[in-house]
Design an enzyme around this catalytic site. Sequence first.
Site, PDB file in Angstrom:
ATOM      1  CG  HIS A  61       7.890  26.642  18.819  1.00  0.00           C
ATOM      2  ND1 HIS A  61       8.875  25.753  19.175  1.00  0.00           N
ATOM      3  CD2 HIS A  61       8.009  26.811  17.478  1.00  0.00           C
ATOM      4  CE1 HIS A  61       9.574  25.413  18.101  1.00  0.00           C
ATOM      5  NE2 HIS A  61       9.064  26.040  17.053  1.00  0.00           N
ATOM      6  CE  LYS A 101      -8.567  46.918  11.323  1.00  0.00           C
ATOM      7  NZ  LYS A 101      -7.453  47.689  10.833  1.00  0.00           N
ATOM      8  CE  LYS A 149      -9.562  56.593  11.348  1.00  0.00           C
ATOM      9  NZ  LYS A 149      -9.314  55.190  10.968  1.00  0.00           N
ATOM     10  CB  CYS A 182     -10.801  66.165  22.499  1.00  0.00           C
ATOM     11  SG  CYS A 182     -10.636  65.364  24.092  1.00  0.00           S
ATOM     12  CD1 TRP A 234     -12.636  58.984  23.490  1.00  0.00           C
ATOM     13  CD2 TRP A 234     -10.769  59.046  24.711  1.00  0.00           C
ATOM     14  NE1 TRP A 234     -12.180  57.703  23.635  1.00  0.00           N
ATOM     15  CE2 TRP A 234     -11.040  57.703  24.376  1.00  0.00           C
ATOM     16  CE3 TRP A 234      -9.630  59.312  25.488  1.00  0.00           C
ATOM     17  CZ2 TRP A 234     -10.240  56.639  24.778  1.00  0.00           C
ATOM     18  CZ3 TRP A 234      -8.830  58.255  25.884  1.00  0.00           C
ATOM     19  CH2 TRP A 234      -9.137  56.936  25.520  1.00  0.00           C
ATOM     20  CG  ASN A 259      -9.101  69.027  20.982  1.00  0.00           C
ATOM     21  OD1 ASN A 259     -10.124  69.006  21.664  1.00  0.00           O
ATOM     22  ND2 ASN A 259      -9.108  68.874  19.671  1.00  0.00           N
ATOM     23  N   GLY A 260      -6.035  68.242  24.218  1.00  0.00           N
ATOM     24  CA  GLY A 260      -4.664  68.098  24.716  1.00  0.00           C
ATOM     25  C   GLY A 260      -4.652  67.861  26.211  1.00  0.00           C
ATOM     26  NE  ARG A 280     -10.484  64.329  16.372  1.00  0.00           N
ATOM     27  CZ  ARG A 280      -9.245  64.434  15.923  1.00  0.00           C
ATOM     28  NH1 ARG A 280      -8.998  64.369  14.634  1.00  0.00           N
ATOM     29  NH2 ARG A 280      -8.245  64.614  16.744  1.00  0.00           N
ATOM     30  CD  GLU A 319      -9.650  47.953  15.102  1.00  0.00           C
ATOM     31  OE1 GLU A 319      -9.537  48.979  15.776  1.00  0.00           O
ATOM     32  OE2 GLU A 319      -9.035  47.793  14.031  1.00  0.00           O
ATOM     33  CD  GLU A 343      -4.759  45.615   9.805  1.00  0.00           C
ATOM     34  OE1 GLU A 343      -4.139  45.788  10.861  1.00  0.00           O
ATOM     35  OE2 GLU A 343      -5.644  46.394   9.417  1.00  0.00           O
TER      36      GLU A 343
HETATM   37  C1  F6R Z   1      -6.770  49.807  14.038  1.00  0.00           C
HETATM   38  C2  F6R Z   1      -6.347  51.191  14.032  1.00  0.00           C
HETATM   39  C3  F6R Z   1      -5.290  51.613  14.975  1.00  0.00           C
HETATM   40  C4  F6R Z   1      -4.388  52.686  14.340  1.00  0.00           C
HETATM   41  C5  F6R Z   1      -3.401  53.229  15.381  1.00  0.00           C
HETATM   42  C6  F6R Z   1      -2.420  54.201  14.771  1.00  0.00           C
HETATM   43  O1  F6R Z   1      -7.738  49.556  13.067  1.00  0.00           O
HETATM   44  O2  F6R Z   1      -6.864  51.985  13.295  1.00  0.00           O
HETATM   45  O3  F6R Z   1      -4.539  50.538  15.438  1.00  0.00           O
HETATM   46  O4  F6R Z   1      -3.713  52.113  13.258  1.00  0.00           O
HETATM   47  O5  F6R Z   1      -4.108  53.855  16.404  1.00  0.00           O
HETATM   48  O6  F6R Z   1      -3.092  55.281  14.193  1.00  0.00           O
HETATM   49  P1  F6R Z   1      -2.387  56.214  13.130  1.00  0.00           P
HETATM   50  O7  F6R Z   1      -2.155  55.397  11.918  1.00  0.00           O
HETATM   51  O8  F6R Z   1      -3.372  57.323  12.901  1.00  0.00           O
HETATM   52  O9  F6R Z   1      -1.107  56.685  13.742  1.00  0.00           O
END
Ligand code: F6R
Length: 609
Positions: free
Chosen positions: A505, A486, A604, A2, A74, A98-99, A27, A489, A482
Site C-alpha cells: 500500500h 533503536k 534519558k 537536567c 539541558w 530543574n523544570g 540523563r 536513535e 521498536e
Molecule cells: C527509546 C527511549 C524512549 C523512551 C521514551 C519514554 O529508546 O528510550 O523512546 O522510551 O522517552 O520514556 P519513559 O519510558 O521513561 O517514559
Amino acid sequence: MCGIVGAIADRDVVPVLIDGLKRLEYRGYDSAGIALVDGSDVRRVRRTGRVSEMEAAAQAEGVRASLGIGHTRWATHGGVTEANAHPHISHGVALVHNGIIENHEQQRERLQQLGYAFESQTDTEVIAHLIHHYLKGGQDLLGALQCTVKELHGAYALAVISRKEPGRMVVARMGCPLLIGLGEGENFVASDVSAIVQYTRRVIFLEEGDTAEISREGVRVFGADDAPVQREEHLSDVSLASLELGPYRHFMQKEIHEQPRAIADTLEAIIDASAFEPALFGKDTDEVLAGVEGVQILACGTSFYAGSVARYWIEAISGLPCSVEIASEYRYRKAVANPKQLIVTISQSGETLDTMEALKYARSLGHDKTLSICNVPESAIPRASRLVFYTRAGAEIGVASTKAFTTQLVGLFALAATLAKLHGRLDADKEGEYIEALRHLPGSIQHALNLEPQIALWAERFAPRDHALFLGRGVHYPIALEGALKLKEISYIHAEAYPAGELKHGPLALVDAAMPVVVIAPNDSLLEKVKSNMQEVRARGGELFVFTDADSNFNESEGVHVIRTPRHVGVLSPIVHTIPVQLLAYHTALSRGTDVDKPRNLAKAVTVE
Ligand code: F6R
C-alpha cells in the site's frame, strides 16, 4: 534531562558534586556547573560541554568547600552558553533548578522594575533574584524560598545556598523529583538517587509543594503550607554496580546482557506464587480492578511500543477491549472518558512529562482506575497512580531503552493474565502453562543473546546503509517498530517499520537493492502471510534479513539471510524477538562510531514537552 546534586559535609564536597554530576550525565545535558559557599563568598564554575571540562576548570581554580550545589543543564529557555548554565547567582544566593517556570516573563519584568539586572536568558534566573528580594525584605533563606515558590507557576526542583548562611542548604519541589540523602554528619540532595548512592542509601523523597532545610546535623521538611511535616525514610535498592560499566564497552551493551537477570527479578513474585495474583499490582487491587471493562494504555517512545504489544495480549487473553495511545496525543484531544476503563501508564523513568500529563488529564476526565508500570520507585507517575507494577530492571543508564522494555513486557503480560483470571477467562491449566513459559523466559533470552556474533556480522552490512525497513505482523509488528526506533536513535540510520501487510500500500516503492529489509518472522499463525510479503520484497531486488525461530523452517537463499532464535516460545515470542533487534542496532551503531549511550539530541528522562 537536567540533574541536581548538592552536599553539606565536614569534608570538601567538590569531588562529591562532580561524581554526582557524572552519574547524572546519562540523563542528557549540554552544560554543567557547581556553586560553593567558601568562607563568606559564593564561588561558581560553569562550562558548556561535558562535566569533565567543568571538572578540569574547577581543579584549575582550586575550589574547595563544605557546602555546594551542582547541575547538569539541558537547554530549554536560552541557548547552550556558559551564561545560561546553572547555578545562577543573585547577590550571593546561588541556585540550581530543574523544570520550567511558566510565568518567568512576568517575574522578569517585575524584577527589572525593582532594579535587578539579568545575565542569562533562562527562566531560572528570576528565582535567584526573587529569593534575594525576599532576603532583603528580612526573611531568612528558608523563608525567602517559601515566599518565592508561592509566586512561581510551573515545575521545579530547587537547591539553594547563600554566602550568608554557610551552615545550610534549602530545597523545594513541585512537579520535578527531588530527594534528600541522609548521611552520618553529612547530608545530600539530588534529583536522582544515582547521584548520591555511593555516599548513602537512606533517602527521603520530597512530596509536591515541600520545602526543606538541610544542615550537617539534620533535615527539616515543610509541607505546602510551610508547616513542619514528617516524610518517611526509605532504603534505596539502586546498586552501585548497576551504575558502573564493568567489563562492557557501553551501558547499552551491558543492559542488553542484563536482561535474563532483570526479567528473572521482575518475575520473582509471579514465579514464587506460581499464580497471577491481583496483589502483584498493589494494595487497592480489588477495588480498582473490580468491574474494569476495558484498558487504555498511555506512554511515549519505547514504552508506547511495549503498550502496543500488550494490546494484542490483553484483547486475546482477557477479552477486554484495549487501546494504546501516545501520551502527547491523548493529553491534547477531547477523549471520551469511560470511568470503567483501566488507565495504564508505562514509563521507565516515571518522570516523562507527557505521560504524567496524560495521566492527570485522564483523571480530570473522571478516570479513577489507574495503574502504572514503572522502573523507578517513588517517581512521579507511580506516585500519581493507584496501582503500580515495578519492573525490576535496575538502573537503566543507556539512553536507548532495552532492559526496561522487556521487563515492561513481562509486567504487561502479567496484567493481561491477571485481568483474564479476574474475568473468568483463565483456567488453571492455562495459568500453569503461562507460568511455566515465564519460568523459562530468562533462559530463552540468554539463548537469543548468544546470537550476538552472527548479528554483529549483519551489522557490518547495515553500517554503510542510509535507510532500513522493518516488517512484522500481529504482536510482532510493535517489535519491528521498536527495532526501527533503536536503529535510528543510536546509529542515525533512517529506519521505518510497517506491518508487513501494508507493504504494497505504499512502502514497497522504497524497496531496491540499497534498502535492507529486516523481518520479524517467528513461527506463528501469520508466518505464511509474512512469507508472501517477503516474496514481494525479493521480487523488487530487496535484501531480506529475517529473524525467526527454530520451528519456522526458513532457509537461506540468495538475498535472504536468516538468524534463528533457538526455540519457539509461543505467546512470549515478542519478548525474545526483541533481543536480536537490540543487538543489531547496537552493533550497527558501534560500526558507525556513534556515541551509543548518549545519542545526539536525546535525553534519558524527557521532563519537558
Ligand atoms: C527509546 C527511549 C524512549 C523512551 C521514551 C519514554 O529508546 O528510550 O523512546 O522510551 O522517552 O520514556 P519513559 O519510558 O521513561 O517514559
